[in-house]
Design a protein around this motif. Sequence first.
Motif, mmCIF file in Angstrom:
data_model
loop_
_atom_site.group_PDB
_atom_site.id
_atom_site.type_symbol
_atom_site.label_atom_id
_atom_site.label_comp_id
_atom_site.label_asym_id
_atom_site.label_seq_id
_atom_site.Cartn_x
_atom_site.Cartn_y
_atom_site.Cartn_z
ATOM 1 N N ILE A 137 34.061 43.684 47.758
ATOM 2 C CA ILE A 137 34.865 44.260 48.834
ATOM 3 C C ILE A 137 34.943 45.776 48.665
ATOM 4 O O ILE A 137 34.773 46.541 49.613
ATOM 5 N N ALA A 138 35.155 46.199 47.411
ATOM 6 C CA ALA A 138 35.208 47.635 47.130
ATOM 7 C C ALA A 138 33.879 48.295 47.485
ATOM 8 O O ALA A 138 33.846 49.381 48.079
ATOM 9 N N PHE A 190 38.365 33.604 37.322
ATOM 10 C CA PHE A 190 38.709 35.001 37.098
ATOM 11 C C PHE A 190 37.515 35.908 37.407
ATOM 12 O O PHE A 190 37.626 36.869 38.156
ATOM 13 N N LEU A 203 42.916 35.108 41.901
ATOM 14 C CA LEU A 203 43.226 35.826 40.659
ATOM 15 C C LEU A 203 44.449 35.205 39.985
ATOM 16 O O LEU A 203 44.441 34.926 38.780
ATOM 17 N N THR A 204 45.496 34.955 40.786
ATOM 18 C CA THR A 204 46.710 34.347 40.240
ATOM 19 C C THR A 204 46.416 32.946 39.697
ATOM 20 O O THR A 204 46.835 32.598 38.589
ATOM 21 N N ASN A 205 45.673 32.155 40.466
ATOM 22 C CA ASN A 205 45.349 30.802 40.026
ATOM 23 C C ASN A 205 44.516 30.786 38.757
ATOM 24 O O ASN A 205 44.671 29.899 37.919
ATOM 25 N N ALA A 230 36.248 41.001 44.408
ATOM 26 C CA ALA A 230 36.978 42.258 44.583
ATOM 27 C C ALA A 230 36.014 43.443 44.513
ATOM 28 O O ALA A 230 36.098 44.380 45.317
ATOM 29 N N LEU A 287 44.607 32.892 36.300
ATOM 30 C CA LEU A 287 45.485 33.124 35.150
ATOM 31 C C LEU A 287 46.330 31.883 34.871
ATOM 32 O O LEU A 287 46.562 31.512 33.727
ATOM 33 N N ILE A 312 40.701 39.635 50.184
ATOM 34 C CA ILE A 312 40.931 39.863 48.765
ATOM 35 C C ILE A 312 41.331 38.581 48.021
ATOM 36 O O ILE A 312 42.088 37.767 48.532
ATOM 37 N N PRO A 313 40.774 38.375 46.817
ATOM 38 C CA PRO A 313 41.009 37.121 46.102
ATOM 39 C C PRO A 313 42.302 37.138 45.291
ATOM 40 O O PRO A 313 42.308 36.810 44.118
ATOM 41 N N GLY A 314 43.408 37.522 45.911
ATOM 42 C CA GLY A 314 44.685 37.593 45.193
ATOM 43 C C GLY A 314 45.150 36.232 44.719
ATOM 44 O O GLY A 314 45.611 36.073 43.585
ATOM 45 N N ILE A 315 45.006 35.222 45.591
ATOM 46 C CA ILE A 315 45.413 33.873 45.219
ATOM 47 C C ILE A 315 44.511 33.358 44.107
ATOM 48 O O ILE A 315 44.973 32.771 43.133
ATOM 49 N N ILE A 374 42.518 43.465 54.548
ATOM 50 C CA ILE A 374 41.947 43.128 53.251
ATOM 51 C C ILE A 374 42.679 41.949 52.620
ATOM 52 O O ILE A 374 42.111 41.208 51.830
ATOM 53 N N MET A 375 43.931 41.733 53.054
ATOM 54 C CA MET A 375 44.657 40.546 52.584
ATOM 55 C C MET A 375 43.863 39.275 52.905
ATOM 56 O O MET A 375 43.983 38.265 52.220
ATOM 57 N N LEU A 376 43.048 39.356 53.982
ATOM 58 C CA LEU A 376 42.244 38.197 54.385
ATOM 59 C C LEU A 376 41.055 37.974 53.457
ATOM 60 O O LEU A 376 40.564 36.864 53.306
#
Lengths: 252, 159
Positions: free
Chosen positions: A237-238, A227, A208-210, A234, A212, A203-206, A199-201
């Motif tokens: 994906i869920a 955002f 989300l951080t960007n 996300a 903010l 998931i929009p973690g980067i 899921i790291m591949l």
Amino acid sequence: MTQEQILSCALDVGEQMLLCGAEVGRVETAIRFICNAYGCVRTDVFTITSSIVVSVMDREGNHCTQTRRITGTGTDLTKLHRLNDLSREICAKKPEPSYIRSRLHQICEKEPYPLWLQALGSALIAFSFAVFFGGSLIDGLVAAPLGLGLRYLTWLLQRSGMNQIFSNVVASFLLAISALLLTRSGIGQDVNKIIIGNIMLLIPGIALTNSLRDMISGDIMTGMLRFFDAVLVAAAIAAGYILAAQVLGGAA
Amino acid sequence: MNPFVQILMGGLGTLGFNVLFHLRGRKLLLATLGGVISWAVFLALEPLVPGEAMRYFLATAVVTVYGEILARVKKTPTTTFLVPSVIPLIPGGALYHTMNYALNKQWSAFAHQAFYTLQLALALAVGIIAITTLTRLITAARMKRKLRSSRHVYHHSIH
């Protein structure tokens, strides 16, 4: 060089920068510097992730405006580096538009890493993060081929032109199904870790951080767009994951 | 879990992402090292700083300094080293747990975890902004001094 040509070249560079993952602030600065280098006395740039608007004014008070609609994003840091070099070169040497165009063409022609290598990179990511988040070595080894397949799958979905939200549902659905089946057949040990690595591949973690980061540094519009994009991805994906759990009966 | 194994895995994961970001040569290695540093700092702070979000903030600040310095040495946008360096800190795990609570319809745990994820992302964002703002102030001050001493306009010093 005419005002239109200056604008058009500056926008070409800015567009490519945005497409390979530059922050909007950098794109705006690059466009402003290029236009000012060619003698525009006033340059107004407004950029969000999906559009660039630039107005320039020359010494005689003539105005000119051009806009671009930007579709699609990616992260290509080598290309970004080359574009950055080009924009410095333009400011320093003020070359003719034909030169800028040919250099841009050159940069865009350069082959990124081939798909198979990207797939191997994805396998490495899936393996590492499955173990990183507490999975066993076996979980990592099960996660790796799924990561490999996931890269090919996202490539196929992208080529098919399916919208981003729906293709995320499909990708995470297939991922969760395979992880669940592999674990139930006794090959994988902890299904959560196998899924987490992969899921790291997705998931929009980067992102989300960007988003903010954008909002705090004053680019509220871009920040909000990014955002909500991240939240929707996300959720997609869920949705795929929940669907898979329903199909196979019960949670992991 | 053995911290060295975890740091190694964080580094390998960062390497994988750097391939997806099409980084090459020495930049690929330096960006991967950034990922190793960020997680090593995060783990090293564990006995010293109790708050997890605070540790995320500090680790991000450290690698942002690393990224800003390298970007200047290598004459490249800060993004080149910054985005890869924070990869191990990206709250992917937290986001996954949020999702899992939704799956099991544990709504109060879901809300709690969602806010926690946002808090971590915020710690990262603030860590980055704090350092980039500071660097910008320093660069601006240095430019002013240069300008005063030479009366020469540097056209692209912001690049």
